[in-house]
Design a protein around this motif. Structure first.
Motif, PDB file in Angstrom:
ATOM      1  N   THR A  69       3.185  32.708  28.102  1.00 18.55           N
ATOM      2  CA  THR A  69       4.154  33.797  27.923  1.00 18.55           C
ATOM      3  C   THR A  69       5.587  33.294  28.055  1.00 18.55           C
ATOM      4  O   THR A  69       6.514  34.008  27.710  1.00 18.55           O
ATOM      5  N   ASP A 121       7.853  33.372  24.932  1.00 12.02           N
ATOM      6  CA  ASP A 121       8.247  34.748  24.630  1.00 12.02           C
ATOM      7  C   ASP A 121       9.368  35.194  25.543  1.00 12.02           C
ATOM      8  O   ASP A 121      10.317  35.854  25.128  1.00 12.02           O
ATOM      9  N   TRP A 122       9.238  34.826  26.807  1.00 17.52           N
ATOM     10  CA  TRP A 122      10.220  35.218  27.805  1.00 17.52           C
ATOM     11  C   TRP A 122      11.581  34.642  27.459  1.00 17.52           C
ATOM     12  O   TRP A 122      12.582  35.352  27.389  1.00 17.52           O
ATOM     13  N   ALA A 157       6.623  41.806  21.866  1.00 17.41           N
ATOM     14  CA  ALA A 157       6.797  40.867  22.964  1.00 17.41           C
ATOM     15  C   ALA A 157       8.193  41.092  23.511  1.00 17.41           C
ATOM     16  O   ALA A 157       9.169  40.619  22.952  1.00 17.41           O
ATOM     17  N   VAL A 196       6.039  40.745  28.787  1.00 14.39           N
ATOM     18  CA  VAL A 196       5.856  39.383  29.300  1.00 14.39           C
ATOM     19  C   VAL A 196       5.439  39.425  30.760  1.00 14.39           C
ATOM     20  O   VAL A 196       4.474  38.778  31.174  1.00 14.39           O
ATOM     21  N   SER A 243       1.411  45.351  25.643  1.00 17.30           N
ATOM     22  CA  SER A 243       2.368  44.832  24.679  1.00 17.30           C
ATOM     23  C   SER A 243       2.207  45.482  23.308  1.00 17.30           C
ATOM     24  O   SER A 243       2.443  44.845  22.305  1.00 17.30           O
TER      25      SER A 243
END
Lengths: 102, 195, 503
Positions: free
Chosen positions: C53, C56-57, C76, C81, C128
């Protein structure tokens, strides 16, 4: 006889949903509860298809297809649990399947 | 283009849905309730036909009436002695529940019948996603082809997820429904009486 | 701008977890399957999912926007996340705590281990997604295996009963939720959150059926998180289900549902719409649910002699506190602090609850009992377990040097700042925290001052339990001992949530 509109279908869906709720509340046999649950899912589908037709928006039918698939999985799980209850209690009366007290 | 379903067909099917559903929740014999459910499902399939959702009507008959209802009937036969007439007490507390359900019905009808519905494809929304295949969201009559594209274009993820859902419920259901050879079984003749 | 690469990046955690799940399932099909090896693979796979993740963060934090696939079916964003990573870690900890007893008692360990990553996958997808139907299907992937895991001990009556009760209440709530979804679809013409928000903004007056539909969805979510008055199933299910399953049921779905509540009722409707008539209705209902949950959970917990029922009641009470944060988040001007406090609280609750359940699972497995009196003298039988129980219960109670205290503090502060007229709700929360101290000490007193029932037996702690408990305790203590860290986390969380545009 007046023309049939969206509200007729929705009212029928509401009636079907409430009958299903009534069944879930009153039936003491586990399989009868499962049958009533299927009524509730069908009420939802009736709503969705009616919306899809009157809006018109195809997504309602897509949603209904998914609801049928989920209902099938849910029924599988329900039947497995009924069999498990039956093996342990030798009956499937839910009001006697209440051994835990706090 | 005005869609006008046949009133006679609607009222016949509606009566069948309501009647069979009542039988599902009120029948004295569980097997009759199961058969009534099949009747309800067929009538609902008829309503789908009336709403011109032909594909869904077929799915309803094949999957619901054909598979789910039959599985439930099998479960009834596995767990019940068909000759056993002692099912008088299939239902408990009917009046309180009936009152509650009538209240729910009033709320649902009150909430739905007076509402304004989205009865035209919405043009004010700027869709954040236009399907690549070029199909319009609003089809007059939902064709199977349009439905298939819709399932695969924005609804790809839930479509895949349903397969996972069915897989996990099968794995788990097999474990729970199967006898466990490693552990002793409850004796066959044990009958639990009400306290 | 959706090309295959961004799609893969956004979905990477799900892909990793799904691949893990299928790999573990494949390992179960070998001739001589080894459940412990499967569990090891699953744990590493889930941790890899949590690590996946991170891109994405970084991406969402850098670009201030959510990665959106299929027009909102997959999102996302920072909220997703956090909760995707939490779901992965929860799944890994549950596996650490459950594999030893499930394997030793030969309760289909291979299938148990296979289902856990699938449930985690469902949790990740349900937090999500920005579409109602996808959320529903994702949450069914969570619910159906959990119904079956509750009934996992096939030859135990209580377990079968717990499974059936959980199934019936859960399915009714699913049907109610679907009915609500159908009404929302009918009034709004779409099930995508972002489009519902746009549409809602354009309407002068929300249609009655829309209000009804969203209330039905809220009620169904209340069922799933066991908030009063929809909580009746929880004590029986926690008591009857096998302990590892009860641990999973009490942690994972609750955290995910709080995320979904934030997304649904704060993210897409209340905030976007800027029309607080509907939000007022929710706030009243949320407040009622929160207060009922706190009082019912804490007062009924006082009377419990079974530690599993006690944990069920305490879980209901904690959902009550968390709903206070959701309530603060639905108030204009305080959304971010409220949301950040609720997220922080539910994350801390997850770790404290997992640690407490880890001890319950081990003690229950070794002694076969869940009665609180049988915990007497635990400190002498195993100082480590007693310490783990001490830290986790004190954190749940909100005692000062621990993360639970900060969680409650930020929650009450957010509520106070959202609406000073709600001081009485803050007061109710504090009174309830004091009540809860009483029953948490009711467990800790025999643990530390009671005499063990058979003097000689020391409780061995297997390394998996030791490792898992250490992780939970480290989280609780580090977050608690360094309030600066907590404050920074909260502020960063609020800032990132604020930067985000339309979900």
């Amino acid at each position: 006889m007046s023309a049939i509109g969206l509200n007729h279908f929705l009212a029928l869906g509401a009636v079907l949903f409430c009958l299903g709720t009534y069944g879930v509340l009153t039936r003491r046999n586990a399989i009868a509860v499962l049958l009533s649950l299927e009524l509730m899912f069908n009420a939802v589908n009736l709503n969705l298809v009616a919306f899809a037709r009157f809006m018109p928006n195809l997504d309602g039918v897509v949603l209904a297809v998914f609801v049928i698939a989920v209902a099938a999985a849910e029924a599988t799980v329900g039947v497995a649990l009924v069999l498990s209850i039956y093996r342990n209690f030798r009956h499937i009366d839910l009001d006697q399947v209440d051994t835990m007290k706090g | 283009m005005i869609y006008d379903p046949n009133p006679v067909a609607f009222w016949l099917l509606a009566a069948m849905v309501a009647g069979c559903a009542l039988a599902v929740v009120r029948a004295r014999k569980l097997f009759h309730a199961g058969l009534a459910l099949v009747g309800t499902l067929f009538a609902v399939a008829g309503l789908y036909g009336l709403l011109q959702a032909w594909f869904l009507a077929a799915v309803q008959v094949l999957v619901y009436a054909g598979a789910i209802a039959i599985m439930l009937l099998f479960a009834i036969m596995l767990t019940h002695n068909m000759m056993n007439p002692d099912l008088k007490s299939l239902t408990t507390q009917p009046w309180t529940a009936a009152a509650l359900c009538l209240m729910l019905l009033a709320i649902l009808l009150g909430g739905t019948l007076s509402s304004t519905w989205q009865t035209a494809p919405d043009t004010t929304l700027s869709p954040t996603w236009t399907p690549k295949c070029g199909f319009q969201v609003a089809e007059a009559i939902p064709s199977v082809q349009a439905l298939g594209f819709r399932l695969l274009d924005p609804f790809t993820l839930p479509f895949e997820m349903v397969s996972v859902l069915i897989l996990v419920s099968l794995i788990g259901a097999l474990v729970v429904a199967r006898r466990n050879p490693a552990l002793p079984e409850a004796p066959e003749g044990r009958e639990e009486k009400a306290p | 701008m959706t090309n295959a690469l961004t799609m893969l990046q956004a979905l990477a955690p799900e892909v990793v977890v799904a691949a893990t799940a299928f790999l573990v399932m494949g390992l179960d099909l070998r001739r001589n399957p080894s459940p412990r090896a499967q569990a090891t693979v699953a744990i590493w796979g889930l941790l890899a999912g949590a690590l996946a993740t991170i891109p994405d963060w970084l991406d969402t934090a850098a670009s201030n926007s959510a990665l959106t696939l299929w027009g909102g079916i997959f999102l996302a964003d920072p909220l997703s996340v956090v909760f995707r990573a939490l779901a992965c870690v929860t799944g890994a900890l549950v596996l650490l705590f459950s594999i030893d007893p499930v394997d030793a008692e030969r309760r289909n360990p291979g299938d148990f281990v296979t289902l856990v990553p699938f449930v985690v996958l469902g949790l990740m997808l349900s937090v999500s997604t920005g579409e109602l139907l996808t959320f529903f299907v994702a949450f069914e992937i969570v619910s159906l295996p959990l119904y079956l895991m509750a009934a996992w001990n096939r030859n135990e009556r209580a377990s079968a009963e717990a499974g059936m009760k959980y199934f019936v209440t859960g399915s009714v709530s699913s049907a109610v939720m679907l009915y609500g979804i159908s009404l929302v679809f009918g009034t709004m013409g779409t099930t995508f959150f972002s489009q519902i928000a746009t549409r809602y903004e354009a309407l002068a007056d929300p249609p009655q059926a829309f209000v009804l539909g969203s209330l039905m969805i809220l009620a169904a979510l209340g069922f799933k998180i066991a908030a009063a008055p929809f909580h009746i199933w929880a004590p029986d299910v926690y008591q009857g289900a096998p302990r590892p399953s009860a641990m999973f049921i009490s942690t994972a779905p609750k955290a995910a549902m709080v995320a979904v509540m934030l997304r649904l009722f704060w993210g897409s409707l209340a905030l976007q719409g800027r029309d607080f008539r509907l939000a007022e209705t929710w706030m009243v209902l949320l407040a009622v649910m929160a207060i009922l949950s706190m009082f019912w959970g804490n007062l009924v917990a006082l009377a419990q002699t079974d530690i599993r029922r006690l944990m069920a009641c305490s879980g209901i009470a904690h959902i009550g506190y968390t709903l206070l944060g959701v309530l603060a988040a639905s108030r204009a001007g305080a959304e971010l602090e409220g949301a950040a406090a609720a997220i922080y609280y539910v994350v801390v609750y997850s770790f404290a609850n997992l640690a407490a359940w880890g001890v319950i699972v081990l003690v229950g497995w070794r002694t076969g009992s869940d009665r609180i009196e049988d915990y007497s003298g635990l400190a002498r039988r195993s100082p480590f377990l007693a310490f783990a129980l001490l830290i986790s219960l004190l954190s749940l109670a909100g005692a000062p040097p621990l993360a639970g205290f900060l969680g409650k503090f930020y929650l009450f502060r957010a509520l106070w700042e959202a609406q000073p007229a709600w001081w009485w709700m803050v007061l109710i929360g504090i009174v309830n925290s004091v009540i809860s101290l009483y029953y948490y000490f009711g467990i800790l007193k025999p643990v530390y001052f009671g005499a063990p029932q058979d003097e000689a037996s020391a409780l061995a702690v297997p390394w998996r339990f030791r490792a898992g408990l250490m992780v939970c305790l480290a989280v609780l203590m580090v977050l608690g001992l360094f309030p600066e860290l907590t404050r920074m986390t909260l502020e960063a969380g609020a800032a990132i949530l604020a930067q985000q545009g339309t979900p």
